[in-house]
Write a protein that holds these residues in place. Structure first.
Motif, PDB file in Angstrom:
ATOM      1  N   LEU A 190      21.073  -8.139  58.819  1.00  0.00           N
ATOM      2  CA  LEU A 190      21.619  -6.879  59.322  1.00  0.00           C
ATOM      3  C   LEU A 190      22.919  -7.096  60.088  1.00  0.00           C
ATOM      4  CD1 LEU A 190      18.298  -5.248  60.623  1.00  0.00           C
ATOM      5  CD2 LEU A 190      19.474  -4.820  58.462  1.00  0.00           C
ATOM      6  N   ALA A 191      23.244  -8.339  60.343  1.00  0.00           N
ATOM      7  CA  ALA A 191      24.470  -8.655  61.092  1.00  0.00           C
ATOM      8  C   ALA A 191      25.157  -9.846  60.433  1.00  0.00           C
ATOM      9  CB  ALA A 191      24.132  -8.959  62.550  1.00  0.00           C
ATOM     10  N   GLN A 192      25.635  -9.641  59.217  1.00  0.00           N
ATOM     11  CA  GLN A 192      26.231 -10.717  58.430  1.00  0.00           C
ATOM     12  C   GLN A 192      27.436 -11.345  59.124  1.00  0.00           C
ATOM     13  OE1 GLN A 192      25.669 -12.360  55.471  1.00  0.00           O
ATOM     14  NE2 GLN A 192      23.643 -11.432  55.382  1.00  0.00           N
ATOM     15  N   GLY A 193      28.131 -10.580  59.961  1.00  0.00           N
ATOM     16  CA  GLY A 193      29.302 -11.126  60.640  1.00  0.00           C
ATOM     17  C   GLY A 193      28.973 -12.248  61.598  1.00  0.00           C
ATOM     18  N   VAL A 194      27.712 -12.333  61.994  1.00  0.00           N
ATOM     19  CA  VAL A 194      27.294 -13.375  62.940  1.00  0.00           C
ATOM     20  C   VAL A 194      27.000 -14.684  62.225  1.00  0.00           C
ATOM     21  CG1 VAL A 194      25.566 -13.970  64.701  1.00  0.00           C
ATOM     22  CG2 VAL A 194      26.345 -11.607  64.466  1.00  0.00           C
ATOM     23  N   VAL A 195      26.662 -14.619  60.939  1.00  0.00           N
ATOM     24  CA  VAL A 195      26.212 -15.790  60.190  1.00  0.00           C
ATOM     25  C   VAL A 195      27.196 -16.963  60.247  1.00  0.00           C
ATOM     26  CG1 VAL A 195      25.602 -16.667  57.900  1.00  0.00           C
ATOM     27  CG2 VAL A 195      24.705 -14.469  58.676  1.00  0.00           C
TER      28      VAL A 195
END
Length: 266
Positions: free
Chosen positions: A208-213
């Motif tokens: 749900l928060a791909q930018g954190v990956v």
């Protein structure tokens, strides 16, 4: 994506339980055999960790962001963070041969300094700490799989490679604290299952928060680099003879080679 969840569950289970099971097998070996097998295993783990960090995690993290320096800042912060954490905690998963000279107990000559941890508290501390450590490993494996399945496999191999010596040290502490072999092995496997918990929770949160990956991958790389450079490599210098050095370099190269081959597979 159900298929991706299955990949994460399978490889987090392998990362947590297989390493604990492999360490349990070492209990069945003689002290002489353990002493001969552990140094090569540590050298291989160094290569796997370095290979996973430089050939897998960091390239993918950099590819996912527009500004590369954000990734380098995350790596630097991760390295400093792991240093501070290691300083704060009163127990330490020790991989280096420096610890071997202090060992006393059922697995003397393995990878833990018993003089640094009180016997009465060591068992509980190691179970709590190992559970948290494995939980984080599960998060790192899940983040890698969310980026690329092959990267997830590479990360899992690196986790398994460095966890086996660590889990052996954990077993030594549990036995020294009065646990029977059966209880020590069972508890070690149960703490390994927290890797699966970390992986599943991470899948639903990070998806749900791909930018954190990419930043999780960078911190994972920092974790692998710190373990290899701060915990494992110094121990190799305890064997300065030429033949030992050649063996160490060859096994480190083998560890890197396994990561390369895994990355090349489609």
């Amino acid at each position: 994506m159900p298929e991706l969840v299955l990949w994460i569950v399978v490889f987090t289970a392998l990362g947590g339980v297989l390493s604990a099971g492999a360490a349990g097998v070492f209990l069945l070996l003689s002290e002489r055999v353990r002493a001969r097998l552990l140094p090569p295993l540590v050298s291989f783990a160094i290569g796997a960790l370095l290979g996973a960090a430089f050939l897998g995690l960091l390239p993918r993290a950099i590819a996912e962001v527009a500004e590369v320096h954000y990734i380098t800042i995350a790596v630097l912060g991760g390295l400093l963070g792991f240093f501070v954490l290691e300083k704060m905690v009163i127990w330490r998963h020790c991989h280096s041969h420096e610890c071997e000279v202090h060992g006393h107990g059922p697995l003397e000559g393995t990878l833990f300094d018993f003089d640094k941890v009180r016997k009465a508290a060591a068992g509980k501390l190691i179970l709590i700490g190992d559970g948290i450590h494995n939980l984080v490993d599960g998060v790192l494996i899940a983040a890698a799989f969310l980026t690329d399945i092959r990267l997830g496999v590479v990360t899992s191999i690196a986790v398994i490679a460095h966890e086996i010596p660590q889990e052996l040290g954990d077993l030594a502490v549990l036995l020294h604290s009065g646990y029977t072999r059966a209880r020590a092995f069972t508890y070690n496997v149960l703490t390994g299952l927290t890797t699966v918990v970390g992986g599943v929770v991470a899948y639903f949160s990070l998806s749900l928060a791909q930018g954190v990956v990419p930043y999780v991958l960078a911190i994972a790389a920092a974790s692998f680099l710190y373990i290899a450079v701060a915990d494992l490599i110094p121990g190799l210098h305890k064997r300065p003879e030429f033949s030992a050095t050649v063996q160490q370099v060859a096994l480190i190269g083998l560890g890197v080679g396994v990561i390369l081959v895994t990355r090349a597979l489609h």
